[in-house]
Design a protein around this motif. Structure first.
Motif, mmCIF file in Angstrom:
data_model
loop_
_atom_site.group_PDB
_atom_site.id
_atom_site.type_symbol
_atom_site.label_atom_id
_atom_site.label_comp_id
_atom_site.label_asym_id
_atom_site.label_seq_id
_atom_site.Cartn_x
_atom_site.Cartn_y
_atom_site.Cartn_z
ATOM 1 N N LEU A 294 -6.206 14.290 6.872
ATOM 2 C CA LEU A 294 -5.015 14.825 6.227
ATOM 3 C C LEU A 294 -4.333 13.787 5.340
ATOM 4 O O LEU A 294 -3.788 14.123 4.278
ATOM 5 C CB LEU A 294 -4.027 15.328 7.276
ATOM 6 N N SER A 295 -4.351 12.539 5.769
ATOM 7 C CA SER A 295 -3.714 11.484 4.970
ATOM 8 C C SER A 295 -4.389 11.343 3.615
ATOM 9 O O SER A 295 -3.730 11.051 2.606
ATOM 10 C CB SER A 295 -3.738 10.153 5.717
ATOM 11 N N ASP A 296 -5.694 11.556 3.582
ATOM 12 C CA ASP A 296 -6.431 11.482 2.316
ATOM 13 C C ASP A 296 -6.279 12.761 1.497
ATOM 14 O O ASP A 296 -6.187 12.720 0.269
ATOM 15 C CB ASP A 296 -7.914 11.220 2.577
ATOM 16 N N THR A 297 -6.272 13.900 2.169
ATOM 17 C CA THR A 297 -6.237 15.192 1.475
ATOM 18 C C THR A 297 -4.860 15.509 0.913
ATOM 19 O O THR A 297 -4.735 15.965 -0.238
ATOM 20 C CB THR A 297 -6.663 16.324 2.431
ATOM 21 N N TYR A 298 -3.814 15.258 1.709
ATOM 22 C CA TYR A 298 -2.469 15.667 1.310
ATOM 23 C C TYR A 298 -1.464 14.517 1.195
ATOM 24 O O TYR A 298 -0.396 14.711 0.595
ATOM 25 C CB TYR A 298 -1.923 16.676 2.316
ATOM 26 N N GLY A 299 -1.765 13.370 1.790
ATOM 27 C CA GLY A 299 -0.789 12.287 1.832
ATOM 28 C C GLY A 299 -1.105 11.156 0.885
ATOM 29 O O GLY A 299 -1.827 11.314 -0.101
ATOM 30 N N TYR A 300 -0.570 10.000 1.205
ATOM 31 C CA TYR A 300 -0.754 8.805 0.382
ATOM 32 C C TYR A 300 -2.000 8.009 0.757
ATOM 33 O O TYR A 300 -2.183 6.885 0.297
ATOM 34 C CB TYR A 300 0.471 7.896 0.507
ATOM 35 N N GLY A 301 -2.830 8.566 1.633
ATOM 36 C CA GLY A 301 -4.059 7.880 2.004
ATOM 37 C C GLY A 301 -3.905 6.871 3.115
ATOM 38 O O GLY A 301 -4.808 6.061 3.350
ATOM 39 N N ASN A 302 -2.769 6.902 3.814
ATOM 40 C CA ASN A 302 -2.590 5.987 4.945
ATOM 41 C C ASN A 302 -1.824 6.694 6.054
ATOM 42 O O ASN A 302 -1.198 7.732 5.841
ATOM 43 C CB ASN A 302 -1.877 4.706 4.514
ATOM 44 N N ILE A 303 -1.897 6.134 7.242
ATOM 45 C CA ILE A 303 -1.188 6.639 8.417
ATOM 46 C C ILE A 303 -0.275 5.518 8.896
ATOM 47 O O ILE A 303 -0.606 4.328 8.752
ATOM 48 C CB ILE A 303 -2.166 7.020 9.541
ATOM 49 N N ARG A 304 0.839 5.881 9.495
ATOM 50 C CA ARG A 304 1.725 4.831 9.994
ATOM 51 C C ARG A 304 2.046 5.039 11.460
ATOM 52 O O ARG A 304 2.487 6.115 11.870
ATOM 53 C CB ARG A 304 3.035 4.789 9.203
ATOM 54 N N ALA A 305 1.780 4.013 12.262
ATOM 55 C CA ALA A 305 2.173 4.015 13.670
ATOM 56 C C ALA A 305 3.641 3.608 13.744
ATOM 57 O O ALA A 305 4.053 2.614 13.143
ATOM 58 C CB ALA A 305 1.311 3.041 14.469
ATOM 59 N N HIS B 44 -4.243 1.361 6.716
ATOM 60 C CA HIS B 44 -4.733 1.571 5.362
ATOM 61 C C HIS B 44 -5.852 0.577 5.062
ATOM 62 O O HIS B 44 -6.131 -0.316 5.862
ATOM 63 C CB HIS B 44 -3.602 1.424 4.343
ATOM 64 N N ASP B 45 -6.481 0.752 3.939
ATOM 65 C CA ASP B 45 -7.468 -0.204 3.445
ATOM 66 C C ASP B 45 -6.856 -0.922 2.253
ATOM 67 O O ASP B 45 -6.412 -0.284 1.289
ATOM 68 C CB ASP B 45 -8.763 0.499 3.014
ATOM 69 N N ARG B 46 -6.832 -2.234 2.323
ATOM 70 C CA ARG B 46 -6.292 -3.024 1.215
ATOM 71 C C ARG B 46 -7.089 -4.313 1.086
ATOM 72 O O ARG B 46 -7.068 -5.153 1.988
ATOM 73 C CB ARG B 46 -4.813 -3.326 1.429
ATOM 74 N N GLY B 47 -7.833 -4.420 -0.010
ATOM 75 C CA GLY B 47 -8.662 -5.606 -0.205
ATOM 76 C C GLY B 47 -9.723 -5.693 0.872
ATOM 77 O O GLY B 47 -10.438 -4.726 1.155
ATOM 78 N N ASP B 48 -9.812 -6.871 1.491
ATOM 79 C CA ASP B 48 -10.805 -7.082 2.555
ATOM 80 C C ASP B 48 -10.328 -6.569 3.906
ATOM 81 O O ASP B 48 -11.105 -6.546 4.865
ATOM 82 C CB ASP B 48 -11.143 -8.580 2.669
ATOM 83 N N PHE B 49 -9.053 -6.182 3.980
ATOM 84 C CA PHE B 49 -8.491 -5.675 5.235
ATOM 85 C C PHE B 49 -8.621 -4.153 5.239
ATOM 86 O O PHE B 49 -7.911 -3.454 4.500
ATOM 87 C CB PHE B 49 -7.023 -6.098 5.352
ATOM 88 N N LYS B 50 -9.509 -3.623 6.058
ATOM 89 C CA LYS B 50 -9.834 -2.198 6.018
ATOM 90 C C LYS B 50 -9.724 -1.581 7.411
ATOM 91 O O LYS B 50 -10.699 -1.119 7.994
ATOM 92 C CB LYS B 50 -11.229 -1.993 5.442
ATOM 93 N N ILE B 51 -8.532 -1.582 7.929
ATOM 94 C CA ILE B 51 -8.357 -1.068 9.292
ATOM 95 C C ILE B 51 -8.535 0.445 9.343
ATOM 96 O O ILE B 51 -8.997 0.984 10.357
ATOM 97 C CB ILE B 51 -6.989 -1.494 9.860
#
Length: 646
Positions: free
Chosen positions: A107-118, A395-402
């Motif tokens: 859903l974060s990819d389909t409708y949101g900003y592409g990330n999830i927040r805990a 999220h995925d940012r640079g080499d950090f791809k959690i």
């Protein structure tokens, strides 16, 4: 101001001091009353071809688990705001199934900003959802055995619990079980949620414990609103939000003193459940320059036997429901009721609803904070792994791809997740044979092992703030990594390289990241400026106090260096920074700071050396500095230092 009871079907008799002449209630009380138990105007407005909800719709939408926001980075004068919805899940005890997590990822990819927040309350948030996509997003969550009902609004929020899935210590099992049961007891009963988001289809859900079902209908001296869709809440629900947690003696992984109600599991020598200690009256929210609003830690209320826990919770809810302030929303949390009445009067009123006296609070061991990062045994042959997520942003940012790493792990192993109150998560029920493979996935995606995480970053928290939160007056999540790096540089300079303490930052005074419990707290007060709070304890049992009303972030080094130098000089053995500030007092800190002469200029002072960069890079650097709310020099210096370190 305390209003006379308006929700209860059979209100407890109150004396004149408790029920002064009723003033006109806040506008939101009327919105709730007209909502037809949370249906309108959400149902009508959802079907309209508009980009946003009306103000009345926004208020009722919160009860369904969504806030309307706009992306403040995209504001253009004369144009409509870029309206987006934030959606928050309801996960008692932070428990998330692999199916729900994978749904949120998609859903974060389909409708949101592409990330999830805990979040800091063991839930997930999705940001960036358009109004036209809200129903599809909500329906997908519900069909994946998730829920957002009651994640926001004037009612019980997500019930927190100690996150560790320890199976061979029964008290941990009880804590998680009762978090779910208390959440079920206080869940809104209106059918509006499923009518709106699933067109009346009732989602498949777990069966409620029979004791919970019985307790919801049992009168209990006026706790129940008779002939109401909402037997516990009534037509008007609660005066403001209501927050609960359940933990075990000594484990303060839930920030126990910041909750409206915290239950502490008490077991006998055979580890059989006896009952619960009860804390009540905590809360973090406040308003700048409004001295009538303040952060407060919970008080010890008493002890209750396990068979009475549901009736006691109903009694506490009814007390706040019927006597909480419905005139001034800034004064509506239960912490103000207890502060105004005093603990004894509050306890007496709760006992009237409860129908019996509470027993004395039982002695507990010293509280400690646990983040549960790294590998641990569950006690049943399986393992769980705590994964650090800086500021909760997956999220995925640079080499950090959690985000990629967690998706791969969940697709391959289907592991239940337990969220923490520190914005991280635990992967649970892990077969020991998969330990090395999971470690490899994490390391190959740039996620460090727990012993490699910088300790300032490990124990920090920040709220989302800009650009999504409408209440933020300055940055938080986007700037705290650079702030922590600057603090670390200061500590290194002073010979305190290994020192660490709890740092929390918010973009406004509402306190979502609980900065008022931090050893060092930053609370947004104006663009690029923060209140500075000092003196909280490492185990989060003592409130910090305001040291400075407005500190421009460019003055960070010149403000903090004298404090850290004084700390190095005057600390006692093994004393933490927060404990030092509390012991020594602010006057002593200010006196030392006034006469402090640094050995050399702090990192943010005037630079002696200049380095030229190309025009294109300069423009990109300027844009990044504006977006992050920091100076270009700070970004450049951090980037160069990181490059040289490599």
């Amino acid at each position: 101001m305390v209003q006379a009871p308006i929700s209860s079907g059979k209100p407890v008799q109150a004396n004149q001091a408790e029920t002064p002449l009723v003033k006109k209630v806040s506008r939101l009380e009327g919105i709730k009353e007209r909502s037809q138990f949370l249906r309108e105007p959400v149902a009508t407005e959802l079907a309209q071809d508009t980009t946003h909800f009306t103000e009345d719709g926004i208020q009722i939408l919160k009860f369904h688990g969504s806030y309307q926001q706009d992306n403040r980075d995209n504001r253009v004068k004369g144009q409509e705001k870029d309206y987006r919805m934030m959606l928050r899940t309801r996960n008692p005890g932070g428990l998330v199934s692999p199916e729900l997590y994978l749904t949120l990822d998609e859903l974060s990819d389909t409708y949101g900003y592409g990330n999830i927040r805990a979040t800091t309350r063991q839930a997930f948030q999705l940001h960036g959802i358009l109004k036209k996509d809200l129903k599809a997003t909500m329906a997908a969550i519900i069909r994946s055995m998730g829920s957002t009902l009651g994640a926001c609004g004037d009612l019980n929020r997500n019930v927190m619990a100690v996150p560790a899935p320890i199976k061979d210590k029964p008290e941990y099992v009880y804590a998680r079980e009762y978090a779910t049961r208390i959440a079920d007891l206080l869940t809104p009963q209106t059918p509006a949620y499923y009518e709106i988001w699933l067109d009346g289809e009732k989602a498949v859900s777990g069966e409620e414990h029979p004791d919970v079902v019985a307790a919801r209908q049992r009168n209990g001296n006026g706790t129940i609103v008779h002939d109401s869709v909402e037997p516990i809440y009534g037509t008007h629900y609660m005066p403001r939000k209501f927050k609960c947690s359940v933990t075990v003696p000594g484990d303060n992984s839930v920030d126990a003193y910041t909750q409206d109600v915290t239950l502490v599991v008490i077991v006998d020598e055979n580890k059989e459940l006896l009952g619960f200690n009860v804390l009540a009256g905590g809360g973090m929210g406040r308003t700048h320059n409004k001295e009538t609003t303040f952060a407060r830690i919970a008080d010890e209320i008493g002890y209750v036997a396990k068979e009475d826990i549901y009736d006691l919770m109903k009694a506490i809810v009814a007390t706040q429901r019927d006597y909480g302030d419905r005139v001034q929303r800034r004064h509506a949390r239960m912490k103000y009721l207890i502060n105004d009445w005093g603990v004894e009067k509050f306890r007496t009123k709760v006992e009237e609803y409860f129908g019996k006296k509470l027993k004395p609070y039982k002695a507990l061991p010293e509280w400690k904070f646990y983040d549960y990062l790294g590998w641990h045994e569950q006690g049943d042959g399986k393992l769980f792994l705590g994964v650090h997520i800086e500021n909760g942003r997956i999220h995925d940012r640079g080499d950090f791809k959690i985000k990629s790493a967690l998706k791969e792990i969940e697709l391959r192993y289907r592991l239940p997740i337990s969220l923490t109150s520190n914005q991280s998560l635990l992967l649970t029920e892990i077969d020991p044979a998969h330990k090395d493979e999971i470690d490899h996935i994490l390391r190959s995606n740039g996620i460090d092992a727990e012993d490699q995480i910088n300790l300032l970053h490990r124990y920090s928290m920040a709220c989302p703030a800009l650009p999504t939160c409408g209440l933020a007056v300055t940055e938080s999540e986007r700037v705290i990594p650079s702030i922590l790096d600057r603090i670390q540089a200061l500590l290194n300079k002073l010979g305190l390289k290994q020192e660490h303490f709890v740092i929390r930052m918010t973009g406004c005074p509402n306190g979502c990241a609980r900065p008022y419990m931090a050893e060092l707290g930053f609370v947004g007060s104006a663009p690029n400026s923060y209140q500075l709070w000092l003196g909280g304890s490492p185990n989060q049992t003592r409130l910090a106090q305001p040291y400075m009303q407005k500190m421009n972030i460019d003055d960070l080094e010149t403000t903090l260096e004298p404090m850290f130098a004084f700390f190095k000089k005057g600390r006692q053995a093994s004393e933490s920074f927060g404990d030092f500030c509390d012991r020594i007092g602010f006057e002593a800190i200010r006196n030392f700071s006034a006469s402090y002469v640094p050995a050399k200029k702090a990192a943010s002072g005037r630079r002696k050396h200049r380095v030229g960069i190309s025009g294109d890079v300069y423009l990109k650097l300027k844009e990044a500095a504006t977006t992050q709310g920091v100076s270009m020099a700070q970004i450049a210096e951090s980037a160069i230092a990181a490059y040289l370190k490599e």
